[in-house]
Scaffold this motif. Structure first.
Motif, PDB file in Angstrom:
ATOM      1  N   ALA A  42       0.914  -1.318  -0.235  1.00 25.25           N
ATOM      2  CA  ALA A  42       0.107   0.069  -0.005  1.00 25.25           C
ATOM      3  C   ALA A  42       0.830   1.272  -0.023  1.00 25.25           C
ATOM      4  O   ALA A  42       0.470   2.106  -0.500  1.00 25.25           O
ATOM      5  CB  ALA A  42      -1.047  -0.048   1.137  1.00 25.25           C
ATOM      6  N   TRP A  45       2.060   1.644  -3.321  1.00 24.54           N
ATOM      7  CA  TRP A  45       1.058   2.358  -4.340  1.00 24.54           C
ATOM      8  C   TRP A  45       0.950   3.882  -4.120  1.00 24.54           C
ATOM      9  O   TRP A  45       0.764   4.599  -5.073  1.00 24.54           O
ATOM     10  CB  TRP A  45      -0.231   1.569  -4.123  1.00 24.54           C
ATOM     11  CG  TRP A  45      -0.184   0.314  -4.681  1.00 24.54           C
ATOM     12  CD1 TRP A  45       0.565  -0.091  -5.450  1.00 24.54           C
ATOM     13  CD2 TRP A  45      -1.309  -0.804  -4.258  1.00 24.54           C
ATOM     14  NE1 TRP A  45       0.204  -1.622  -5.751  1.00 24.54           N
ATOM     15  CE2 TRP A  45      -0.854  -1.615  -4.994  1.00 24.54           C
ATOM     16  CE3 TRP A  45      -2.318  -0.680  -3.595  1.00 24.54           C
ATOM     17  CZ2 TRP A  45      -1.608  -3.188  -5.029  1.00 24.54           C
ATOM     18  CZ3 TRP A  45      -3.062  -1.982  -3.494  1.00 24.54           C
ATOM     19  CH2 TRP A  45      -2.585  -2.998  -4.083  1.00 24.54           C
ATOM     20  N   VAL A  46       1.183   4.353  -2.797  1.00 31.16           N
ATOM     21  CA  VAL A  46       0.892   5.815  -2.519  1.00 31.16           C
ATOM     22  C   VAL A  46       2.265   6.485  -3.016  1.00 31.16           C
ATOM     23  O   VAL A  46       2.074   7.507  -3.878  1.00 31.16           O
ATOM     24  CB  VAL A  46       0.605   5.911  -1.088  1.00 31.16           C
ATOM     25  CG1 VAL A  46       1.045   7.622  -0.657  1.00 31.16           C
ATOM     26  CG2 VAL A  46      -0.333   5.384  -0.501  1.00 31.16           C
ATOM     27  N   ARG A  50      -0.318   5.360  -7.291  1.00 26.50           N
ATOM     28  CA  ARG A  50      -1.068   4.311  -8.203  1.00 26.50           C
ATOM     29  C   ARG A  50      -2.515   4.040  -7.434  1.00 26.50           C
ATOM     30  O   ARG A  50      -3.312   3.198  -7.977  1.00 26.50           O
ATOM     31  CB  ARG A  50      -0.566   2.966  -8.223  1.00 26.50           C
ATOM     32  CG  ARG A  50       0.902   3.090  -9.157  1.00 26.50           C
ATOM     33  CD  ARG A  50       1.743   1.689  -9.282  1.00 26.50           C
ATOM     34  NE  ARG A  50       1.253   0.605  -9.458  1.00 26.50           N
ATOM     35  CZ  ARG A  50       1.282  -0.652  -9.375  1.00 26.50           C
ATOM     36  NH1 ARG A  50       2.666  -0.835  -9.107  1.00 26.50           N
ATOM     37  NH2 ARG A  50       0.678  -1.516  -9.657  1.00 26.50           N
ATOM     38  N   LEU A  51      -2.809   4.698  -6.555  1.00 34.18           N
ATOM     39  CA  LEU A  51      -4.290   4.465  -5.654  1.00 34.18           C
ATOM     40  C   LEU A  51      -5.312   4.996  -6.574  1.00 34.18           C
ATOM     41  O   LEU A  51      -5.375   5.883  -7.367  1.00 34.18           O
ATOM     42  CB  LEU A  51      -4.130   5.423  -4.647  1.00 34.18           C
ATOM     43  CG  LEU A  51      -3.263   5.179  -3.339  1.00 34.18           C
ATOM     44  CD1 LEU A  51      -3.454   5.775  -2.295  1.00 34.18           C
ATOM     45  CD2 LEU A  51      -3.462   3.649  -2.881  1.00 34.18           C
ATOM     46  N   ASN A  56      -4.064  -2.986  -9.675  1.00 37.78           N
ATOM     47  CA  ASN A  56      -2.698  -2.309  -8.801  1.00 37.78           C
ATOM     48  C   ASN A  56      -1.893  -3.697  -8.484  1.00 37.78           C
ATOM     49  O   ASN A  56      -1.227  -3.856  -7.413  1.00 37.78           O
ATOM     50  CB  ASN A  56      -3.689  -1.916  -7.321  1.00 37.78           C
ATOM     51  CG  ASN A  56      -4.052  -0.503  -7.592  1.00 37.78           C
ATOM     52  OD1 ASN A  56      -3.198   0.342  -8.106  1.00 37.78           O
ATOM     53  ND2 ASN A  56      -4.911  -0.275  -6.976  1.00 37.78           N
TER      54      ASN A  56
END
Length: 59
Positions: A42, A45-46, A50-51, A56
């Protein structure tokens, strides 16, 4: 002497509390390796902005 938290600090504290609760639930259901991996993913992704994307999955 205790200093009162600013509105921003209070907001951040609430998010940390929510993260801690989610992490505890993941550890309880799937173990600490899963929880740590999911939180690291997570964070990636941040960092990669990519959020909210539909795909994902890690590269």
């Amino acid at each position: 002497m205790t200093q009162a938290l600013s509105t921003e600090e209070q907001s951040k504290d609430r998010y940390f509390q929510q993260l801690a609760k989610v992490a505890e639930e993941m550890v309880d259901e799937h173990g600490k390796d899963f929880a740590a991996g999911a939180l690291v993913l997570a964070a990636r992704w941040v960092a990669e902005n990519r959020l909210g994307q539909t795909d994902n999955r890690p590269n």
